[in-house]
Each structure stands twice: as structure tokens, then as C-alpha cells.
Design an enzyme around this catalytic site. Sequence first.
Site, PDB file in Angstrom:
ATOM      1  N   TYR A  56     -14.755  14.804   5.437  1.00 27.15           N
ATOM      2  CA  TYR A  56     -13.743  13.912   5.996  1.00 27.15           C
ATOM      3  C   TYR A  56     -13.582  14.172   7.491  1.00 27.15           C
ATOM      4  O   TYR A  56     -13.088  15.228   7.908  1.00 27.15           O
ATOM      5  CB  TYR A  56     -12.386  14.115   5.303  1.00 27.15           C
ATOM      6  N   PRO A 205      -5.918   6.106  -6.872  1.00 25.99           N
ATOM      7  CA  PRO A 205      -5.134   5.436  -7.916  1.00 25.99           C
ATOM      8  C   PRO A 205      -4.494   4.141  -7.427  1.00 25.99           C
ATOM      9  O   PRO A 205      -4.038   3.334  -8.237  1.00 25.99           O
ATOM     10  CB  PRO A 205      -4.070   6.480  -8.277  1.00 25.99           C
ATOM     11  N   LEU A 206      -4.486   3.932  -6.097  1.00 26.57           N
ATOM     12  CA  LEU A 206      -3.948   2.693  -5.525  1.00 26.57           C
ATOM     13  C   LEU A 206      -5.062   1.736  -5.126  1.00 26.57           C
ATOM     14  O   LEU A 206      -4.822   0.764  -4.403  1.00 26.57           O
ATOM     15  CB  LEU A 206      -3.075   3.013  -4.304  1.00 26.57           C
ATOM     16  N   GLY A 207      -6.289   2.013  -5.616  1.00 30.29           N
ATOM     17  CA  GLY A 207      -7.392   1.120  -5.293  1.00 30.29           C
ATOM     18  C   GLY A 207      -7.611   0.998  -3.799  1.00 30.29           C
ATOM     19  O   GLY A 207      -7.827  -0.096  -3.282  1.00 30.29           O
ATOM     20  N   GLY A 209      -5.515   1.190  -1.538  1.00 25.11           N
ATOM     21  CA  GLY A 209      -4.442   0.398  -0.952  1.00 25.11           C
ATOM     22  C   GLY A 209      -4.348  -1.026  -1.465  1.00 25.11           C
ATOM     23  O   GLY A 209      -3.320  -1.686  -1.303  1.00 25.11           O
ATOM     24  N   PHE A 210      -5.395  -1.510  -2.137  1.00 28.11           N
ATOM     25  CA  PHE A 210      -5.396  -2.909  -2.580  1.00 28.11           C
ATOM     26  C   PHE A 210      -4.335  -3.173  -3.635  1.00 28.11           C
ATOM     27  O   PHE A 210      -3.696  -4.231  -3.642  1.00 28.11           O
ATOM     28  CB  PHE A 210      -6.779  -3.289  -3.122  1.00 28.11           C
TER      29      PHE A 210
END
Length: 329
Positions: A56, A205-207, A209-210
Site C-alpha cells: 500500500y 465489506p462496503l464494495g 464504497g459502492f
Amino acid sequence: MKTHQFGNSGEMLSRIGLGCFSMSGAYGEPDDEESIATIQKAVEMGVSLLDTSASYGQGHNHRLIGEALKGDLRKQVFLHSKTGTIKTLAGSQAQGSGTPARLRQICEISLKNLGTDYLDCFCMSRIDPTVPVEESVGEMGRLIDEGKTRFISLSEASPQSLRRAHKERELISLQFEYSLWTRDVEEDHFQTCQDLGLALMAYAPLGYGFLTGAIENVGSLSKEDTRQKFPRFSEVNAQSNLQKVKVIEQVAARHGATAAQIAIAWTFDQSDFVFPIPGCKSRRHLEENLDAIHISLTAEDRELLDDVFKPGTVAGDRYPPDGMARVNL
């Protein structure tokens, strides 16, 4: 903060962790000051599981975390750090990333950049198809013997690789993308985790941000945004997938919550061994995400979400072809 035993490690960790991927420029310009404040706020609020990678920001993420955890804070967190794959002009490759020499080198660099004497868990990011998994895990095990990491784990590995690796040296967890719109692990990985006593670290788990409903126009993403490469974020696929997100927002309205909180709460609902690690780089989003732990979905909520997000109904793969070729090996 609710806690649960993390796999077979004997460690009681927060049921929700903090993914640090977005803090190093993945979704636009980084803000080191706010990111450091976010990490420190997370620890203050009881988050004990931090996920990072040597790849990262090519070490930026590790140096950032090292700065945030100076002093006694380091002792309050469980640092889970991945190896990353090998960067090439054409992208990334898993080939060569799991050699004993490279794994040892990445561990040493990680310790230096993080400013710590040990990792809590050292995780191989992808199975190297050119190296037997037993050989890779065997070297990771020697790093445990030397006190450079306390535990080891794998990311995006197939059930077969997990079982082979676990026979060589005990693993404590599997990291895999898992969310309402990515449910691959439910087929065989869940059973493997239960059989081997592994925690499942659910990343994205939020895709990306999608699933929060915040990305109504994918064209607004910057050219440098990593998500531009993902098929689910293409103009055509995104329009189809946004219809599903509206259902999350409907459930959220019933709970007086946000779509992000419902998406995270759904992962908690699947099993006690699932530890979601939503990423964020601001204290505002951190606090929003952590509040998801207090939401209890109803049977009606679960039935509706499971129906709308049936496996195979989301438009587009989660990674481009080269990325998909590196998962579940």
C-alpha cells in the site's frame, strides 16, 4: 466495542477492524494528518484489528501506521500485514511473490517501516502458482520461530490451498473479499474456516464504497482512482448495480441508519468468525462504520437483502481479468 476470539489465535479482538488501504492514495490524494488521527481514534474507540500491506503506497501505509502507533498504542492493536504481489509495468503478478526469500525480505522491510519489532500476523497476499504453498508457509512459520511475527495467514486462497498450508503450519485466518455483492466464500471457504478454526477477515465489506450509495456517478471518480479498473464500476454495470444499492438504502431508512452501516451489519450477521475490516481515511466515516455494530437486522431485512444480492446477480466481475486470475488459487 464487541469482541470475539480471532480464529484459533486465542486473541480477543474487536468484531470490526480498520482497513488502511485507502489512506495511501488508492482513492485520490492522501491526507496523512487525518489518516493518523483516524487510526488513533479507532484505537480510542476500541478497534484492535488493523489491516495493512507492504504494497500500500509502496511502504507509505506502513510508515503512516508506525507514526500513528508510536508509544503505547502499538500494544493495543493487532497488526495484520500482507506481503503484496509483485508490481510490473503490466500491473501486478503473483508469480514469484511467494518465494521464501521474498517473504522474508518483505517481513523485514515491513518491520522497519512500521517501526516495530514484530507483526501480530504476517499474511501472504496471493498464492504463488510457481511455489508450493507448503514452501511459502514453511518460511512464514520460521518467521514465527524467530519472533518476527506471532501468527500467519493467507489471503484470497482456495479451500484446497488453505488445507494444505494449515497442515504445514497453523494458520489463524483467511482474508477474502466478502460483502453483499461478493459472496464467493459462502460456497466452500466458510466450511473450511469452520473446519480449521480460522477467522474470516472480510475486506471491502462496503464494495469499495459502492454499497454506501455515495457513488451515484462513477464518471466522477478521478483517473487515478483504483476503482476505475474494476468492471463493476463501469458505466453500464454501475447503473445496474445502483438499483440494488437502493434496496440497502430502503433497509437503512427503516433502521434510521446509513447504507454503509447496513452493509457492514449484514456481514456480522453471517457468522461469529467473520470480522469485517471496512476501510476509511476520516474520523467521520470511521465513527459511522463503527456504529454498525449496534444494528440488528430483522429476518425480513435479511431475506430481502439476500434475495436482491443473490450470488451471480451483480453486474461485472470484482476484478479485471488479470486480478481474477490471481484469486482463489
